[in-house]
Design a protein around this motif. Sequence first.
Motif, short mmCIF file in Angstrom:
data_model
loop_
_atom_site.label_atom_id
_atom_site.label_comp_id
_atom_site.label_asym_id
_atom_site.label_seq_id
_atom_site.Cartn_x
_atom_site.Cartn_y
_atom_site.Cartn_z
N PHE A 1 40.42 36.67 33.41
CA PHE A 1 39.36 35.76 32.98
C PHE A 1 38.90 34.92 34.17
O PHE A 1 39.66 34.09 34.69
CB PHE A 1 39.87 34.82 31.88
CG PHE A 1 40.08 35.49 30.54
CD1 PHE A 1 39.03 35.60 29.63
CD2 PHE A 1 41.32 36.01 30.20
CE1 PHE A 1 39.22 36.22 28.40
CE2 PHE A 1 41.51 36.63 28.97
CZ PHE A 1 40.47 36.73 28.08
N ASP A 2 37.68 35.14 34.61
CA ASP A 2 37.05 34.29 35.62
C ASP A 2 37.92 34.14 36.87
O ASP A 2 38.09 33.04 37.39
CB ASP A 2 36.78 32.90 34.99
CG ASP A 2 35.87 32.05 35.85
OD1 ASP A 2 35.13 32.61 36.67
OD2 ASP A 2 35.93 30.80 35.73
N GLY B 1 45.96 30.77 35.12
CA GLY B 1 45.86 29.32 35.27
C GLY B 1 46.79 28.60 34.31
O GLY B 1 47.98 28.91 34.23
N ASP C 1 37.77 35.27 42.67
CA ASP C 1 38.50 34.25 43.44
C ASP C 1 39.55 34.87 44.36
O ASP C 1 40.10 34.19 45.22
CB ASP C 1 39.25 33.29 42.49
CG ASP C 1 38.31 32.36 41.75
OD1 ASP C 1 37.50 31.71 42.40
OD2 ASP C 1 38.41 32.29 40.51
N MET C 2 39.86 36.13 44.12
CA MET C 2 40.98 36.74 44.84
C MET C 2 40.56 37.22 46.22
O MET C 2 39.43 37.66 46.42
CB MET C 2 41.54 37.90 44.00
CG MET C 2 42.20 37.34 42.74
SD MET C 2 42.62 38.58 41.55
CE MET C 2 43.19 37.49 40.22
N ALA D 1 53.17 34.87 40.00
CA ALA D 1 53.04 36.19 40.64
C ALA D 1 51.59 36.38 41.05
O ALA D 1 50.67 35.90 40.38
CB ALA D 1 53.44 37.30 39.66
N SER E 1 48.18 38.74 41.93
CA SER E 1 47.52 39.85 41.24
C SER E 1 47.90 41.21 41.83
O SER E 1 47.63 42.23 41.23
CB SER E 1 46.00 39.67 41.32
OG SER E 1 45.63 39.48 42.68
C1 SAM Z 1 38.75 29.88 37.89
S1 SAM Z 1 40.48 29.95 37.61
C2 SAM Z 1 40.56 30.76 36.02
C3 SAM Z 1 41.86 30.43 35.31
C4 SAM Z 1 42.00 31.03 33.91
N1 SAM Z 1 41.93 32.48 33.93
C5 SAM Z 1 40.93 30.46 32.99
O1 SAM Z 1 40.00 31.19 32.63
O2 SAM Z 1 41.05 29.29 32.61
C6 SAM Z 1 41.00 31.23 38.74
C7 SAM Z 1 42.51 31.45 38.73
O3 SAM Z 1 42.83 32.56 39.57
C8 SAM Z 1 44.06 32.29 40.21
N2 SAM Z 1 44.17 33.17 41.38
C9 SAM Z 1 43.34 33.22 42.46
N3 SAM Z 1 43.76 34.16 43.32
C10 SAM Z 1 44.86 34.74 42.75
C11 SAM Z 1 45.73 35.80 43.16
N4 SAM Z 1 45.55 36.46 44.30
N5 SAM Z 1 46.76 36.13 42.34
C12 SAM Z 1 46.94 35.48 41.16
N6 SAM Z 1 46.16 34.46 40.74
C13 SAM Z 1 45.12 34.11 41.52
C14 SAM Z 1 43.96 30.79 40.53
O4 SAM Z 1 45.21 30.20 40.80
C15 SAM Z 1 43.31 30.26 39.25
O5 SAM Z 1 44.26 29.88 38.29
#
Ligand code: SAM
Length: 198
Positions: free
Chosen positions: A92-93, A27, A97-98, A75, A77
Amino acid sequence: MSSWLPSLDGVVQKLKIGANVADVGCGHGASTFLMARAFPKSRFYGFDYHSGSIEYARHVAGRDGLLDQITFEVASSKSYPANGGYDLVTFFDCLHDMGDPTGAAGHVLSTLKPDGTWMIVEPFANDRTEKNYNPVGRILYSASTMICTPASLAQEVGAALGAQAGEERIRKVVTAAGFTRFRRAAETPFNLVFEARP
Ligand SMILES: C[S@@+](CC[C@H](N)C(=O)[O-])C[C@H]1O[C@@H](n2cnc3c(N)ncnc32)[C@H](O)[C@@H]1O
């Protein structure tokens, strides 16, 4: 964070000496900055698929003079670069979401050094739905319905783990990708911290 990293086997010692670290789904880079400031001899890479977030994180890194220590890159994940192999990969968190958390877990395994560590921080959740009928669960299920689940469904596979996946569901994702060791390393009322090793 000050108790989460020490809960992992041998990680703080490596970070003090100088480790190679990827913070995936970073993020705006809040966690990347915290770790980089605490461990100035280590090298950090922050990855997120959302370009606006990475732009902001790069701006802060430049403003704070951290561009020699941290590189932020757009990039996903499942495709971020290995940069010679990581001692530590952090999520982290964001695993829930993926769209394809098992695919992401497989990519983490391929980018870790053989003795590396994957730290997964997830929202606190019990394994059974009825055990999450409490104030924390109510807030997290609401956020999950509005944010986490649609984010996952919009991506390939669309596993939709949601913010209340729970330890057993996360363990299945991690071990299905080939990790041989998985344990709950720490917890708070709002978070679970897992350690996965190759
Ligand atoms: C809830 S936020 C957490 C952000 C950060 N890790 C924090 O703790 O503040 C989830 C993050 O996962 C990223 N994300 C979701 N799917 C992703 C993917 N397939 N590849 C990379 N990033 C991803 C989103 O863009 C977002 O920034």
